[in-house]
Design a protein around this motif. Structure first.
Motif, PDB file in Angstrom:
ATOM      1  N   PRO A 105       1.176  -1.263  -0.274  1.00 51.05           N
ATOM      2  CA  PRO A 105       0.478   0.069  -0.297  1.00 51.05           C
ATOM      3  C   PRO A 105       0.802   1.219   0.305  1.00 51.05           C
ATOM      4  CG  PRO A 105      -0.595  -2.051   1.862  1.00 51.05           C
ATOM      5  CD  PRO A 105       0.243  -2.042   0.708  1.00 51.05           C
ATOM      6  N   ASP A 106       2.089   1.166   0.710  1.00 52.19           N
ATOM      7  CA  ASP A 106       2.507   2.406   0.632  1.00 52.19           C
ATOM      8  C   ASP A 106       3.321   3.111  -0.382  1.00 52.19           C
ATOM      9  OD1 ASP A 106       1.903   2.674   3.612  1.00 52.19           O
ATOM     10  OD2 ASP A 106       4.175   1.827   4.189  1.00 52.19           O
ATOM     11  N   ILE A 107       4.057   1.693  -1.374  1.00 53.60           N
ATOM     12  CA  ILE A 107       4.452   1.558  -2.484  1.00 53.60           C
ATOM     13  C   ILE A 107       3.410   2.362  -3.572  1.00 53.60           C
ATOM     14  CG2 ILE A 107       5.097   0.730  -4.397  1.00 53.60           C
ATOM     15  CD1 ILE A 107       7.146  -1.481  -2.084  1.00 53.60           C
ATOM     16  N   MET A 111       3.705   5.918  -5.328  1.00 56.19           N
ATOM     17  CA  MET A 111       3.661   6.106  -6.875  1.00 56.19           C
ATOM     18  C   MET A 111       2.612   7.181  -7.650  1.00 56.19           C
ATOM     19  SD  MET A 111       4.582   2.039  -7.692  1.00 56.19           S
ATOM     20  CE  MET A 111       4.204   2.224  -9.931  1.00 56.19           C
ATOM     21  N   GLN A 112       1.623   6.527  -6.733  1.00 48.71           N
ATOM     22  CA  GLN A 112       0.328   7.935  -7.169  1.00 48.71           C
ATOM     23  C   GLN A 112       0.728   8.553  -7.017  1.00 48.71           C
ATOM     24  OE1 GLN A 112      -2.891   6.123  -5.479  1.00 48.71           O
ATOM     25  NE2 GLN A 112      -3.495   4.592  -6.816  1.00 48.71           N
ATOM     26  N   ASP A 113       0.980   9.468  -6.191  1.00 50.27           N
ATOM     27  CA  ASP A 113       1.329  10.369  -5.714  1.00 50.27           C
ATOM     28  C   ASP A 113       2.514  10.903  -7.225  1.00 50.27           C
ATOM     29  OD1 ASP A 113      -0.223  10.431  -3.490  1.00 50.27           O
ATOM     30  OD2 ASP A 113       1.833  10.214  -2.027  1.00 50.27           O
ATOM     31  N   GLU A 170       8.336  10.842   5.940  1.00 47.87           N
ATOM     32  CA  GLU A 170       7.420  11.715   6.597  1.00 47.87           C
ATOM     33  C   GLU A 170       5.530  10.360   6.578  1.00 47.87           C
ATOM     34  OE1 GLU A 170       8.611  15.529   7.487  1.00 47.87           O
ATOM     35  OE2 GLU A 170       5.810  15.428   6.019  1.00 47.87           O
ATOM     36  N   LYS A 171       5.746  10.266   4.722  1.00 50.24           N
ATOM     37  CA  LYS A 171       4.502   9.577   4.019  1.00 50.24           C
ATOM     38  C   LYS A 171       4.774   7.515   4.728  1.00 50.24           C
ATOM     39  CE  LYS A 171       3.327  12.397   0.467  1.00 50.24           C
ATOM     40  NZ  LYS A 171       3.268  12.251  -1.003  1.00 50.24           N
ATOM     41  N   LYS A 172       5.755   7.536   4.692  1.00 52.34           N
ATOM     42  CA  LYS A 172       6.155   5.840   5.287  1.00 52.34           C
ATOM     43  C   LYS A 172       6.337   5.859   6.821  1.00 52.34           C
ATOM     44  CE  LYS A 172       9.575   4.192   1.990  1.00 52.34           C
ATOM     45  NZ  LYS A 172      10.516   4.044   0.854  1.00 52.34           N
TER      46      LYS A 172
END
Length: 179
Positions: A105-107, A111-113, A170-172
């Motif tokens: 999900p993080d990856i 990628m979407q970001d 931070e997102k991770k």
């Protein structure tokens, strides 16, 4: 030679008819026969003793022979190797599944970001939204390739690259707190 000698003895006995001569010939033939057998037996025993010939009289225990031991070890090795190979392949699959579950999900979000950011940057630079790259152009992979090139350049300029890396960390951290 022996057969010729035996044939001459039979011919000479028939011609003379003397029982003493006949018994002497019989004794001579018998002693020669028995001595040849003893010599053959002694020769075989000597070859067995010095290890040039296997002992066929004694039944060898095939289970204890070195050849059988080597064959058993080889079979055991093959079984152990195949078992370890199966365990290794299963572990690879399990690790891939765990990584997909934990970091997938993080990856995907990252990628979407990146794709969104590419669209926004391109819109800001050109004034309109770009077309999504076709499969011939490499699809979304070409977005990431150009993005990597831009990030590499920003990293050399100074703070631009560092800021983005900090945002990713931070997102991770946020993603891991959610999961």
């Amino acid at each position: 030679w022996w057969m010729q000698h035996q044939g001459q003895a039979v011919v000479s006995t028939q011609s003379t008819g003397d029982p003493d001569v006949a018994s002497t010939i019989i004794q001579k033939v018998w002693k020669g026969y028995s001595q040849r057998n003893k010599t053959i037996k002694l020769r075989e025993e000597e070859l067995i003793f010095i290890g040039m010939q296997p002992n066929l009289d004694i039944p060898t225990n095939y289970k204890d022979s070195p050849v059988n031991k080597v064959a058993k070890r080889e079979e055991e090795r093959v079984l152990i190797q195949s078992q370890h190979e199966r365990e290794y392949q299963d572990a690879l699959v399990n690790i891939k599944e765990k990584i997909r579950e934990a970091e997938g999900p993080d990856i995907k979000e990252n990628m979407q970001d990146q794709i969104r950011q590419w669209f926004i940057e391109t819109r800001d630079a050109t004034g309109k939204f770009p077309d999504y790259p076709s499969d011939d152009e490499g699809g979304s992979a070409s977005i990431f390739k150009t993005k990597e090139g831009v990030e590499g350049e920003e990293g050399t300029n100074g703070e631009g690259g560092k800021k983005k890396k900090g945002e990713k960390k931070e997102k991770k951290k946020k993603g891991k707190k959610k999961g």
